[in-house]
Scaffold this motif. Structure first.
Motif, PDB file in Angstrom:
ATOM      1  N   ALA A 154       1.198  -1.243   0.073  1.00 26.80           N
ATOM      2  CA  ALA A 154      -0.126  -0.037  -0.161  1.00 26.80           C
ATOM      3  C   ALA A 154       0.642   0.939   0.365  1.00 26.80           C
ATOM      4  N   GLU A 155       1.951   1.171   0.624  1.00 28.30           N
ATOM      5  CA  GLU A 155       3.073   2.579   0.728  1.00 28.30           C
ATOM      6  C   GLU A 155       3.461   2.604  -0.614  1.00 28.30           C
ATOM      7  N   LEU A 156       3.771   1.474  -1.567  1.00 28.94           N
ATOM      8  CA  LEU A 156       4.377   1.589  -2.679  1.00 28.94           C
ATOM      9  C   LEU A 156       3.630   2.874  -3.572  1.00 28.94           C
ATOM     10  N   HIS A 157       1.859   2.115  -3.080  1.00 29.47           N
ATOM     11  CA  HIS A 157       0.875   3.384  -4.341  1.00 29.47           C
ATOM     12  C   HIS A 157       0.830   4.667  -3.633  1.00 29.47           C
ATOM     13  N   ALA A 158       0.766   4.408  -1.972  1.00 33.52           N
ATOM     14  CA  ALA A 158       1.077   6.480  -1.542  1.00 33.52           C
ATOM     15  C   ALA A 158       2.275   6.672  -2.118  1.00 33.52           C
ATOM     16  N   ARG A 159       3.387   5.872  -1.714  1.00 34.39           N
ATOM     17  CA  ARG A 159       4.507   7.106  -2.298  1.00 34.39           C
ATOM     18  C   ARG A 159       4.205   7.472  -4.027  1.00 34.39           C
ATOM     19  N   HIS A 160       3.628   6.878  -4.557  1.00 35.48           N
ATOM     20  CA  HIS A 160       3.786   6.906  -6.599  1.00 35.48           C
ATOM     21  C   HIS A 160       3.468   7.073  -6.650  1.00 35.48           C
ATOM     22  N   TRP A 161       1.440   7.593  -6.663  1.00 34.87           N
ATOM     23  CA  TRP A 161       0.629   7.782  -6.867  1.00 34.87           C
ATOM     24  C   TRP A 161      -0.428   8.899  -5.814  1.00 34.87           C
ATOM     25  N   PRO A 162       0.280   9.245  -5.652  1.00 39.46           N
ATOM     26  CA  PRO A 162      -0.332   9.827  -4.388  1.00 39.46           C
ATOM     27  C   PRO A 162      -2.027  10.176  -4.251  1.00 39.46           C
ATOM     28  N   GLU A 163      -2.002  10.945  -5.521  1.00 40.67           N
ATOM     29  CA  GLU A 163      -3.040  12.002  -5.693  1.00 40.67           C
ATOM     30  C   GLU A 163      -4.534  11.092  -5.677  1.00 40.67           C
ATOM     31  N   VAL A 164      -4.245   9.282  -5.698  1.00 42.20           N
ATOM     32  CA  VAL A 164      -5.643   8.955  -5.898  1.00 42.20           C
ATOM     33  C   VAL A 164      -5.950   7.487  -4.810  1.00 42.20           C
ATOM     34  N   THR A 165      -7.020   7.308  -4.792  1.00 40.02           N
ATOM     35  CA  THR A 165      -7.639   7.074  -3.249  1.00 40.02           C
ATOM     36  C   THR A 165      -7.389   5.092  -3.495  1.00 40.02           C
ATOM     37  N   VAL A 166      -6.558   4.137  -2.712  1.00 40.76           N
ATOM     38  CA  VAL A 166      -6.542   3.003  -3.352  1.00 40.76           C
ATOM     39  C   VAL A 166      -6.450   2.035  -2.135  1.00 40.76           C
ATOM     40  N   VAL A 167      -7.340   1.282  -1.859  1.00 47.21           N
ATOM     41  CA  VAL A 167      -7.494   0.832  -0.682  1.00 47.21           C
ATOM     42  C   VAL A 167      -7.255  -1.350  -1.230  1.00 47.21           C
ATOM     43  N   ALA A 168      -6.319  -1.599  -0.470  1.00 45.87           N
ATOM     44  CA  ALA A 168      -4.942  -2.842  -0.730  1.00 45.87           C
ATOM     45  C   ALA A 168      -5.552  -3.614   0.262  1.00 45.87           C
ATOM     46  N   THR A 169      -6.720  -4.854   0.014  1.00 49.25           N
ATOM     47  CA  THR A 169      -7.294  -5.652   0.928  1.00 49.25           C
ATOM     48  C   THR A 169      -6.250  -6.601   1.095  1.00 49.25           C
ATOM     49  N   LEU A 170      -6.452  -7.292   2.094  1.00 51.47           N
ATOM     50  CA  LEU A 170      -5.960  -8.405   2.079  1.00 51.47           C
ATOM     51  C   LEU A 170      -6.467  -9.673   2.706  1.00 51.47           C
ATOM     52  N   ARG A 171      -7.243 -10.681   2.746  1.00 53.24           N
ATOM     53  CA  ARG A 171      -7.528 -11.815   3.307  1.00 53.24           C
ATOM     54  C   ARG A 171      -6.756 -13.113   3.094  1.00 53.24           C
ATOM     55  N   GLN A 172      -7.616 -13.904   3.751  1.00 54.17           N
ATOM     56  CA  GLN A 172      -6.540 -15.378   4.025  1.00 54.17           C
ATOM     57  C   GLN A 172      -6.914 -15.993   3.806  1.00 54.17           C
ATOM     58  N   ILE A 173      -6.961 -16.864   2.850  1.00 51.66           N
ATOM     59  CA  ILE A 173      -7.080 -18.437   2.078  1.00 51.66           C
ATOM     60  C   ILE A 173      -7.795 -19.459   2.610  1.00 51.66           C
ATOM     61  N   SER A 174      -8.716 -19.920   2.308  1.00 51.78           N
ATOM     62  CA  SER A 174      -9.591 -20.465   3.497  1.00 51.78           C
ATOM     63  C   SER A 174      -9.136 -21.807   3.108  1.00 51.78           C
ATOM     64  N   ASP A 175      -8.458 -23.350   3.920  1.00 53.94           N
ATOM     65  CA  ASP A 175      -7.862 -24.659   3.627  1.00 53.94           C
ATOM     66  C   ASP A 175      -9.144 -25.344   3.969  1.00 53.94           C
ATOM     67  N   GLY A 176     -10.750 -24.453   4.174  1.00 54.54           N
ATOM     68  CA  GLY A 176     -12.127 -24.997   5.335  1.00 54.54           C
ATOM     69  C   GLY A 176     -12.369 -26.637   4.781  1.00 54.54           C
ATOM     70  N   PRO A 177     -13.421 -27.096   5.040  1.00 55.32           N
ATOM     71  CA  PRO A 177     -13.810 -28.363   4.628  1.00 55.32           C
ATOM     72  C   PRO A 177     -13.431 -29.100   3.405  1.00 55.32           C
ATOM     73  N   ASP A 178     -13.122 -30.074   3.396  1.00 50.04           N
ATOM     74  CA  ASP A 178     -13.130 -31.273   2.626  1.00 50.04           C
ATOM     75  C   ASP A 178     -14.397 -31.397   1.655  1.00 50.04           C
ATOM     76  N   ALA A 179     -15.506 -31.341   2.746  1.00 49.09           N
ATOM     77  CA  ALA A 179     -16.504 -31.626   2.008  1.00 49.09           C
ATOM     78  C   ALA A 179     -18.614 -30.864   3.300  1.00 49.09           C
ATOM     79  N   PRO A 180     -18.755 -30.322   2.299  1.00 51.25           N
ATOM     80  CA  PRO A 180     -20.388 -29.702   3.240  1.00 51.25           C
ATOM     81  C   PRO A 180     -20.296 -30.595   4.572  1.00 51.25           C
ATOM     82  N   THR A 181     -21.037 -30.202   5.076  1.00 49.46           N
ATOM     83  CA  THR A 181     -21.446 -30.501   7.116  1.00 49.46           C
ATOM     84  C   THR A 181     -22.025 -31.897   6.700  1.00 49.46           C
ATOM     85  N   GLU A 182     -23.272 -31.394   5.960  1.00 50.08           N
ATOM     86  CA  GLU A 182     -24.512 -31.790   5.717  1.00 50.08           C
ATOM     87  C   GLU A 182     -24.651 -32.609   4.265  1.00 50.08           C
TER      88      GLU A 182
END
Length: 124
Positions: free
Chosen positions: A96-124
């Motif tokens: 995100a700081e790269l964007h702030a430093r190199h393109w400060p006039e633009v609003t950027v939202v940098a989102t981070l989400r963990q990828i689920s290793d979730g269950p192998d099959a539905p519970t029902e």
């Protein structure tokens, strides 16, 4: 090791990022690809050619772009792998700081989400 997906959201049709941002991103991503943190990613074209399938009340409807109601769009994505959440958060902040430093006039939202290793099959 946990995997994460990063998204970059910004207003559409704001112009091309400056060359300095592209150059900084090449270095940033290159370092992470070399040490195995960056697994895959890329930029996305605008929504003018996007296609959505909306499921509502058991019916499927196709909706083609562009979408006048959308102000922010996902402009890029990445799949990364880190030793832990703290490392992922610190690296996403650096991104995100790269964007702030190199393109400060633009609003950027940098989102981070963990990828689920979730269950192998539905519970029902």
């Amino acid at each position: 090791m946990p995997r994460f997906m990063g998204f970059v959201r910004m207003e559409e049709n704001i112009g091309m990022p400056p060359k300095s941002l592209f150059e900084a991103m090449d270095v940033h991503i290159g370092e992470r690809a070399a040490d195995g943190r960056f697994l895959d990613g890329g930029g996305l074209y605008g929504t003018e050619d996007a296609i959505n399938f909306v499921v509502r009340e058991g019916e499927v409807t196709r909706v083609d772009g562009p979408y006048a109601e959308g102000k922010e769009v996902v402009g890029g994505w990445a799949i990364m792998e880190y030793a832990d959440l703290d490392a992922a958060v610190a690296d996403q902040r650096e991104f995100a700081e790269l964007h702030a430093r190199h393109w400060p006039e633009v609003t950027v939202v940098a989102t981070l989400r963990q990828i689920s290793d979730g269950p192998d099959a539905p519970t029902e």
